[in-house]
Design an enzyme around this catalytic site. Structure first.
Site, PDB file in Angstrom:
ATOM      1  N   GLY A 175      27.567  56.600  61.818  1.00 38.59           N
ATOM      2  CA  GLY A 175      27.971  55.268  62.259  1.00 38.59           C
ATOM      3  C   GLY A 175      26.892  54.636  63.111  1.00 38.59           C
ATOM      4  N   GLN A 188      23.469  49.051  69.278  1.00 42.85           N
ATOM      5  CA  GLN A 188      22.457  50.115  69.331  1.00 42.85           C
ATOM      6  C   GLN A 188      21.098  49.666  68.802  1.00 42.85           C
ATOM      7  OE1 GLN A 188      25.364  52.958  67.333  1.00 42.85           O
ATOM      8  NE2 GLN A 188      24.065  54.368  68.496  1.00 42.85           N
ATOM      9  N   CYS A 192      25.657  60.984  69.174  1.00 47.12           N
ATOM     10  CA  CYS A 192      25.360  59.555  69.045  1.00 47.12           C
ATOM     11  C   CYS A 192      23.870  59.385  68.801  1.00 47.12           C
ATOM     12  CB  CYS A 192      25.751  58.846  70.335  1.00 47.12           C
ATOM     13  SG  CYS A 192      25.399  57.086  70.338  1.00 47.12           S
ATOM     14  N   LEU A 193      23.510  58.486  67.900  1.00 48.25           N
ATOM     15  CA  LEU A 193      22.085  58.254  67.630  1.00 48.25           C
ATOM     16  C   LEU A 193      21.354  57.714  68.856  1.00 48.25           C
ATOM     17  CD1 LEU A 193      22.318  56.742  64.031  1.00 48.25           C
ATOM     18  CD2 LEU A 193      21.640  59.065  64.689  1.00 48.25           C
ATOM     19  N   HIS A 200      34.464  55.317  68.396  1.00 50.60           N
ATOM     20  CA  HIS A 200      33.133  55.489  69.003  1.00 50.60           C
ATOM     21  C   HIS A 200      32.290  54.216  68.817  1.00 50.60           C
ATOM     22  CE1 HIS A 200      29.396  58.168  69.627  1.00 50.60           C
ATOM     23  NE2 HIS A 200      28.894  57.018  69.223  1.00 50.60           N
ATOM     24  N   GLU A 201      32.301  53.673  67.598  1.00 53.55           N
ATOM     25  CA  GLU A 201      31.463  52.485  67.330  1.00 53.55           C
ATOM     26  C   GLU A 201      32.034  51.237  68.009  1.00 53.55           C
ATOM     27  OE1 GLU A 201      28.682  53.238  66.260  1.00 53.55           O
ATOM     28  OE2 GLU A 201      29.231  55.181  65.436  1.00 53.55           O
ATOM     29  N   HIS A 233      30.919  51.122  71.456  1.00 56.52           N
ATOM     30  CA  HIS A 233      29.557  50.584  71.617  1.00 56.52           C
ATOM     31  C   HIS A 233      29.583  49.066  71.775  1.00 56.52           C
ATOM     32  CE1 HIS A 233      26.753  53.889  71.223  1.00 56.52           C
ATOM     33  NE2 HIS A 233      27.295  54.318  70.095  1.00 56.52           N
TER      34      HIS A 233
HETATM   35 NI    NI Z   1      27.009  56.148  69.061  1.00 60.79          NI
END
Ligand code: NI
Length: 167
Positions: A46, A51, A91-92, A133-134, A137
Site C-alpha cells: 500500500g 508518502q 511501512c515503506l 494503515h493507508e 497516512h
Molecule cells: Ni505506511
C-alpha cells in the site's frame, strides 16, 4: 510512468493532513499510476499520496498474493468498523521496522474510483489492516505513532543511523 521518492519517518511532511481530491482529472490518474508503480517496485502492499509528498486523499493498495488486485481509492472514508486484530505492520516510510498494532478486524470503506464512481469495499484481515494503515497516512499518522514513546524514540535513532550510513 515514473517512480516517486518516498518520504521517510520522521520527516515532518508525513504529518500533514491530506485534502480531499476535488476533481478526478488526468493529473490525479497519472499520480495514481505512478504511485502504483512505486508501490509494486518497492515492493509494498500500500502507498498513500502523503508518502510521496502529495497531500491529497488518494491511496493505492494491492494486498493480494498474486500482486494483480490493484485498488485505487480517492477520498476513502471508513464508514463502518468492528472487532479487533493485532498484527505486525511495516511501512515503506519506516524501512526495516515491524511492530504490532491494534486495528479493527473489519472495515467498510467508501471511496471514489478513478472514473469518479462511488464504490465501497468491505475488508477483513490484511486488506482491512492495510486500508486503516493507508487512511492513517492521509491523516498525517504513521503506524509507529500507535507504539509507545520509548519504541518511537528507538525507531527514530535507528533510522537516523541508517540514514547516515546510506548518505
Ligand atoms: Ni505506511
Amino acid at each position: 510512468m515514473a517512480l516517486l521518492p518516498i518520504l521517510r519517518f520522521p520527516d515532518p511532511r508525513l504529518r500533514k493532513v491530506a485534502e480531499p481530491v476535488a476533481r478526478i482529472d488526468d493529473a490525479i490518474r497519472r499520480l495514481a499510476r505512478d504511485m502504483a508503480e512505486t508501490m509494486y517496485e518497492a515492493p509494498g502492499i500500500g502507498l498513500a499520496a502523503t508518502q510521496v509528498d502529495v497531500h491529497k486523499r488518494l491511496i493505492v493498495i494491492d494486498a493480494s498474493e498474486t500482486r494483480d488486485e490493484l485498488l485505487t481509492l480517492v477520498n476513502p472514508e471508513i464508514v463502518e468498523q468492528s472487532g479487533q486484530q493485532r498484527g505486525e505492520e511495516g511501512c515503506l516510510s519506516v524501512p526495516g521496522i515491524y511492530d504490532k498494532v491494534e486495528r479493527a478486524q473489519r472495515v467498510v470503506v467508501r471511496y471514489l474510483d478513478l472514473d469518479g464512481k462511488q464504490q465501497t469495499v468491505e475488508a477483513e484481515g490484511i486488506l482491512s489492516v492495510c486500508l486503516q494503515h493507508e487512511i492513517d497516512h492521509l491523516q498525517g499518522r504513521v503506524f509507529v505513532e500507535h507504539l509507545s514513546q520509548l519504541k518511537q524514540q528507538r525507531i527514530k535513532s535507528k533510522l537516523s543511523k541508517q540514514a547516515r550510513i546510506t548518505a
